[in-house]
Design a protein around this motif. Structure first.
Motif, PDB file in Angstrom:
ATOM      1  N   ILE A   8      -5.572  21.056 -30.496  1.00 51.39           N
ATOM      2  CA  ILE A   8      -4.322  20.318 -30.671  1.00 51.39           C
ATOM      3  C   ILE A   8      -4.149  19.271 -29.578  1.00 51.39           C
ATOM      4  N   LYS A   9      -3.308  18.290 -29.875  1.00 52.06           N
ATOM      5  CA  LYS A   9      -2.794  17.349 -28.887  1.00 52.06           C
ATOM      6  C   LYS A   9      -1.282  17.433 -28.966  1.00 52.06           C
ATOM      7  N   LEU A  10      -0.648  17.290 -27.808  1.00 50.51           N
ATOM      8  CA  LEU A  10       0.803  17.369 -27.723  1.00 50.51           C
ATOM      9  C   LEU A  10       1.371  16.011 -27.345  1.00 50.51           C
ATOM     10  N   THR A  58       1.233  11.502 -24.443  1.00 52.63           N
ATOM     11  CA  THR A  58       0.333  12.278 -25.303  1.00 52.63           C
ATOM     12  C   THR A  58      -0.790  12.858 -24.454  1.00 52.63           C
ATOM     13  N   THR A  59      -1.003  14.155 -24.607  1.00 51.15           N
ATOM     14  CA  THR A  59      -2.019  14.867 -23.823  1.00 51.15           C
ATOM     15  C   THR A  59      -3.405  14.669 -24.414  1.00 51.15           C
ATOM     16  N   GLY A  60      -4.377  15.158 -23.679  1.00 52.67           N
ATOM     17  CA  GLY A  60      -5.722  15.285 -24.219  1.00 52.67           C
ATOM     18  C   GLY A  60      -5.750  16.480 -25.155  1.00 52.67           C
ATOM     19  N   THR A  61      -6.932  16.892 -25.534  1.00 53.71           N
ATOM     20  CA  THR A  61      -7.079  17.996 -26.476  1.00 53.71           C
ATOM     21  C   THR A  61      -7.031  19.341 -25.746  1.00 53.71           C
ATOM     22  N   TYR A  62      -6.263  20.250 -26.313  1.00 54.70           N
ATOM     23  CA  TYR A  62      -6.182  21.630 -25.827  1.00 54.70           C
ATOM     24  C   TYR A  62      -6.617  22.570 -26.940  1.00 54.70           C
TER      25      TYR A  62
END
Length: 184
Positions: free
Chosen positions: A6-8, A120-124
């Motif tokens: 996911i990305k947040l 927006t974050t990177g991928t988690y």
């Protein structure tokens, strides 16, 4: 077990009730820039709000971008950390990209000025959802051979959204559960 990648995205709204120095700096710089740049979309001086300018001239939507230059340089000292979003242990999350949004403004009333910054974050890796909490880890843990994965917990608060989602089809199991025997 990993459920998904996911990305947040976290949207932080800044208005006249700004509390921190960072928020106040962004608020005042973006308001002054709005007052200057909006003149191009209000040559007769008969419009007062950003909404009125957009309704009369769609090109006024470019103010989102134009005003961002006056505001976003205040984020540089943060070293890509989201200033208002922390996990349950108080650690700030990193962001990969930001988008500036002019929500509303008024050339005569500073109190009507409101902007938003979307981080927006990177991928988690999403491992589990417990109530309103997400149990997450860095994406690179999918390649680790360890029996344990370092995770962190994040509360789904107002302004936070999962904006990218990819379900994982394979279950990642520790080596201890893998058998050297082949099954038919």
């Amino acid at each position: 077990m990993a459920l998904a990648l996911i990305k947040l995205t976290y949207k932080h709204v800044i208005d006249a009730s700004a509390q921190t120095d960072l928020e106040r700096n962004i608020f005042h710089a973006s308001y002054q820039e709005f007052r200057m740049k909006s003149q191009a979309y209000n040559p007769d001086g008969d419009l007062q709000t950003f909404s009125q300018m957009k309704a009369k001239d769609g090109r006024a939507n470019s103010l989102h971008y134009k005003i961002s230059f006056a505001a976003l340089h205040f984020l540089a000292p943060l070293n890509n950390k989201i200033p208002v979003l922390t996990d349950v242990m108080g650690k700030q999350l990193d962001y990969d990209s930001i988008v500036f949004e002019l929500i509303e403004s008024d050339i005569m009333q500073i109190k009507a000025h409101k902007v938003g910054i979307k981080f927006t974050t990177g991928t988690y890796v999403l491992h589990q959802v417990i109530g309103t909490n997400l149990v997450l880890s860095a994406e690179d843990v999918l390649n680790e051979k360890s029996n344990f994965t370092e995770t962190f917990t994040l509360n789904m608060e107002t302004g936070l959204a999962i904006t990218s989602y990819r379900e994982l089809n394979t279950r990642i199991e520790p080596d201890v559960f893998k058998s050297p025997f082949k099954h038919n």
